[in-house]
Design a protein around this motif. Structure first.
Motif, PDB file in Angstrom:
ATOM      1  N   PRO A 179      -1.614  27.282 -28.926  1.00  0.00           N
ATOM      2  CA  PRO A 179      -0.559  28.084 -28.786  1.00  0.00           C
ATOM      3  C   PRO A 179       0.515  27.852 -29.681  1.00  0.00           C
ATOM      4  O   PRO A 179       0.801  26.022 -29.862  1.00  0.00           O
ATOM      5  CB  PRO A 179       0.148  27.233 -26.989  1.00  0.00           C
ATOM      6  N   GLY A 180       1.093  28.300 -30.388  1.00  0.00           N
ATOM      7  CA  GLY A 180       2.041  28.443 -31.472  1.00  0.00           C
ATOM      8  C   GLY A 180       1.485  28.685 -32.225  1.00  0.00           C
ATOM      9  O   GLY A 180       2.476  28.580 -33.911  1.00  0.00           O
ATOM     10  N   ALA A 181       0.073  28.634 -32.537  1.00  0.00           N
ATOM     11  CA  ALA A 181      -0.661  28.519 -34.029  1.00  0.00           C
ATOM     12  C   ALA A 181      -0.825  29.980 -34.279  1.00  0.00           C
ATOM     13  O   ALA A 181      -0.437  30.721 -33.576  1.00  0.00           O
ATOM     14  CB  ALA A 181      -2.436  28.137 -33.712  1.00  0.00           C
ATOM     15  N   VAL A 182      -0.304  30.703 -35.234  1.00  0.00           N
ATOM     16  CA  VAL A 182      -0.313  32.363 -36.114  1.00  0.00           C
ATOM     17  C   VAL A 182      -1.461  32.890 -37.245  1.00  0.00           C
ATOM     18  O   VAL A 182      -1.662  31.507 -37.417  1.00  0.00           O
ATOM     19  CB  VAL A 182       0.944  31.591 -37.523  1.00  0.00           C
ATOM     20  N   PRO A 183      -1.945  33.661 -36.189  1.00  0.00           N
ATOM     21  CA  PRO A 183      -3.263  33.733 -36.555  1.00  0.00           C
ATOM     22  C   PRO A 183      -2.880  34.420 -38.292  1.00  0.00           C
ATOM     23  O   PRO A 183      -4.394  34.179 -38.870  1.00  0.00           O
ATOM     24  CB  PRO A 183      -3.158  35.835 -36.424  1.00  0.00           C
ATOM     25  N   VAL A 187     -11.546  26.622 -37.138  1.00  0.00           N
ATOM     26  CA  VAL A 187     -11.145  28.212 -36.111  1.00  0.00           C
ATOM     27  C   VAL A 187     -10.830  27.801 -34.519  1.00  0.00           C
ATOM     28  O   VAL A 187      -9.794  27.864 -34.710  1.00  0.00           O
ATOM     29  CB  VAL A 187     -11.631  29.469 -36.377  1.00  0.00           C
ATOM     30  N   SER A 188     -12.062  27.634 -34.162  1.00  0.00           N
ATOM     31  CA  SER A 188     -11.388  26.861 -32.752  1.00  0.00           C
ATOM     32  C   SER A 188     -10.512  25.589 -32.699  1.00  0.00           C
ATOM     33  O   SER A 188     -10.309  26.123 -31.424  1.00  0.00           O
ATOM     34  CB  SER A 188     -13.223  26.433 -32.378  1.00  0.00           C
ATOM     35  N   GLU A 205      -1.297  30.550 -24.831  1.00  0.00           N
ATOM     36  CA  GLU A 205      -1.538  29.874 -23.796  1.00  0.00           C
ATOM     37  C   GLU A 205      -2.595  30.633 -23.282  1.00  0.00           C
ATOM     38  O   GLU A 205      -1.887  31.439 -22.473  1.00  0.00           O
ATOM     39  CB  GLU A 205      -1.415  28.696 -22.840  1.00  0.00           C
ATOM     40  N   ASN A 206      -3.564  30.822 -23.110  1.00  0.00           N
ATOM     41  CA  ASN A 206      -4.816  31.501 -22.112  1.00  0.00           C
ATOM     42  C   ASN A 206      -4.692  33.516 -23.023  1.00  0.00           C
ATOM     43  O   ASN A 206      -5.528  34.008 -22.673  1.00  0.00           O
ATOM     44  CB  ASN A 206      -4.555  32.155 -20.918  1.00  0.00           C
ATOM     45  N   THR A 235      -6.076  26.930 -25.643  1.00  0.00           N
ATOM     46  CA  THR A 235      -5.250  26.173 -24.454  1.00  0.00           C
ATOM     47  C   THR A 235      -4.848  25.293 -25.579  1.00  0.00           C
ATOM     48  O   THR A 235      -4.891  25.139 -26.659  1.00  0.00           O
ATOM     49  CB  THR A 235      -6.466  25.498 -24.377  1.00  0.00           C
ATOM     50  N   PRO A 236      -3.836  23.949 -24.943  1.00  0.00           N
ATOM     51  CA  PRO A 236      -3.209  23.719 -25.912  1.00  0.00           C
ATOM     52  C   PRO A 236      -4.286  22.235 -26.258  1.00  0.00           C
ATOM     53  O   PRO A 236      -3.960  21.054 -28.056  1.00  0.00           O
ATOM     54  CB  PRO A 236      -2.513  22.400 -24.778  1.00  0.00           C
TER      55      PRO A 236
END
Length: 400
Positions: free
Chosen positions: A294-298, A288-289, A352-353, A379-380
Motif C-alpha cells: 500500500p502506498g507504492a506508486v505503479p 516487483v512482488s 491494500e487488497n 499487502t503491507p
C-alpha cells in the motif's frame, strides 16, 4: 454450485461507487450501467437491462430479459421488469443534464435507444470510476480469486506437463487444456475489457510461435487457428523435442480471474542464454512482488525496474523486437485487464487488497518467449502470490 453475491457485498460496492463519484465528479446526479461485467458487479446477475443509479434515490435494476432469472440469481434490493427503456423512464425520477456511463463499452445505437426516453444533454465517462471501485477487492472477492489461483496452479504446474506429447498440435494442447481446467473448476470463459477482444484461454505456443504478433496489447503472441480465429493454438505447429512450450492462460472461478504464465522444456534443454533470460525475468517478478505494498506508486515501480536493466536485455524485454509493450503488470479481477497498471502514467498509489498480474517476459530468437506471470494481492508485506510458486521451464523429458 450456483451462489448468490451477498446483499452486504452489493450494498458496499454501491456505496463505494457513490463515494468515488462524489470525489471525482461532485456535480454528478445520474449514472447508468449497461455492460454485463459491471451489471454483475453491482447486482450479482448479468441479465439484459440497465442499472440506473441516482445520486439521491435508491438504485434500480431494470431488466428486459430475463426478469425471472434476475430474481433467481440476485439479491439486489430493487429489480423491476421492462419491455423497453420507455417503462424505466416512466418510473425513474431523473435530475441533472449529464449521464455518466460506460462510454468505452456502450454502442452508439444502444445509447441512442436509451436517450430517446432519457433525454440527457451531455454524456460523460464513468469508466475509470467503475474500474477504480472494482480494483480494490473485498474478502469475498479475494476468496474467489484464491480458489481460481489454486485451480491455475494445480493445472499448469502439476497436470500440464503430463499432457505434452510429441507430435501434438498447439490446438490439440489448447483443447485438452481447456477440458482439464473446466473439469478442475474453471468457469470456461476469460473476459477482457479492451475493445472487441475475444479469447478462449490465452496464448499457447510451441517454440517461436509465442513470438508471433498478437492482435491485442500483450508481450507474447499466438497464431491460433487462423487469421479469422486467433485463439487456442495452431493446428499445424506440432510439438518436437527441444521445443519451449509457452502457456499464458487465464482461469476463472465464480466470475473472478487469475492470470498465469508457465513454460516447459520438452525433450532437451534450451540454449543457455534463453535460460539465463528466463531466470532474470523470474528475479524481476520477485522484485516487483516485494514492492506491491500500500502506498507504492505503479509508475515508480515500472521505472525502477527499467532503470536497472542493461540495454541489451531491454531490446526484447516485454515483447520481441519492435513489438514490445510498455507495462510490467496489470490489475485483474472480473476482467483480465483491470486497474491499476504497472506502467508510466499510473501515479495513484496502490491500495491494500488490489490484485495485479505481474508478467516480466523476454523474446528469444530461435526459442520463443521466456519469462513468468503470476497473480498477486497487495499487502503491507508485499505481493502475496495466489497462483503458485514454480519458476517455470519445467522439464518434460519424455518425447513419445
Amino acid at each position: 454450485m450456483q451462489t448468490q453475491v451477498p446483499f452486504a457485498e452489493l450494498e458496499n460496492r454501491m456505496l463505494r461507487f457513490h463515494a468515488q463519484m462524489d470525489r471525482k465528479h461532485p456535480e454528478w446526479t445520474f449514472a447508468a450501467v449497461f455492460g454485463k461485467v459491471n451489471l454483475y458487479y453491482f447486482t450479482g446477475t448479468m441479465q439484459d437491462g440497465a442499472l440506473l443509479i441516482s445520486r439521491n434515490e435508491e438504485p434500480v435494476f431494470w431488466v428486459r430479459n430475463s426478469y425471472s432469472r434476475a430474481l433467481d440469481e440476485s439479491r439486489f434490493a430493487d429489480i423491476r421488469p421492462m419491455e423497453s427503456f420507455r417503462d424505466a423512464a416512466a418510473a425513474s425520477p431523473v435530475t441533472g443534464e449529464t449521464l455518466y456511463t460506460e462510454t468505452e463499452l456502450i454502442s452508439y445505437a444502444h445509447l441512442q435507444r436509451f436517450l430517446k426516453y432519457f433525454p440527457f444533454r451531455d454524456i460523460a465517462s464513468a469508466d475509470r470510476e467503475f474500474a477504480d471501485v472494482r480494483s480494490v477487492k473485498s474478502p469475498y472477492e479475494l476468496a474467489l480469486m484464491k480458489k481460481s489461483g489454486d485451480i491455475h496452479r494445480h493445472v499448469l504446474e502439476e497436470l500440464a506437463p503430463g499432457m505434452l506429447k510429441e507430435g501434438m498440435s498447439e490446438a490439440e494442447l489448447g483443447t485438452a487444456l481447456y477440458q482439464v481446467m473446466v473439469r478442475e473448476g474453471h468457469q470456461g470463459i476469460v473476459r477482457f475489457g479492451m475493445f472487441d477482444t475475444e479469447v478462449r484461454m490465452g496464448h499457447i505456443g510451441f517454440g517461436e510461435s509465442s513470438l508471433y504478433p498478437s492482435y491485442f496489447n500483450g508481450a507474447s503472441g499466438n497464431r491460433g487457428i487462423g487469421p479469422y480465429a486467433p485463439v487456442l493454438g495452431s493446428p499445424d505447429r506440432k510439438l518436437a523435442s527441444g521445443d519451449l512450450v509457452y502457456l499464458d492462460v487465464g482461469c476463472g472461478y465464480h466470475g473472478y480471474l487469475t492470470d498465469k504464465t508457465m513454460t516447459y522444456v520438452f525433450g532437451k534443454p534450451l540454449p543457455e542464454p534463453a535460460t539465463a533470460a528466463h531466470y532474470q525475468c523470474v528475479e524481476i517478478q520477485n522484485t516487483v512482488s516485494s514492492m506491491l505494498k500500500p502506498g507504492a506508486v505503479p509508475s515508480e515501480i515500472y521505472q525502477t525496474i527499467l532503470d536497472d536493466l542493461d540495454e541489451e536485455f531491454k531490446q526484447n524485454f516485454m515483447g520481441y523486437k519492435d513489438r514490445r509493450v510498455k507495462f510490467l503488470g496489470h490489475g485483474i479481477g472480473l476482467l483480465i485487464d483491470e486497474m491499476p497498471v504497472i506502467a508510466k502514467g499510473f501515479d495513484e498509489p496502490l491500495v491494500e487488497n488490489m490484485t495485479l498480474a505481474v508478467e516480466p517476459k523476454a523474446g528469444i530468437t530461435g526459442v520463443g518467449m521466456v519469462g513468468i506471470e503470476n497473480t498477486f494481492i497487495v499487502t503491507p508485506r508485499g505481493g502475496e502470490c495466489i497462483t503458485g510458486g514454480n519458476t517455470g521451464l519445467i522439464p518434460v523429458n519424455r518425447p513419445d
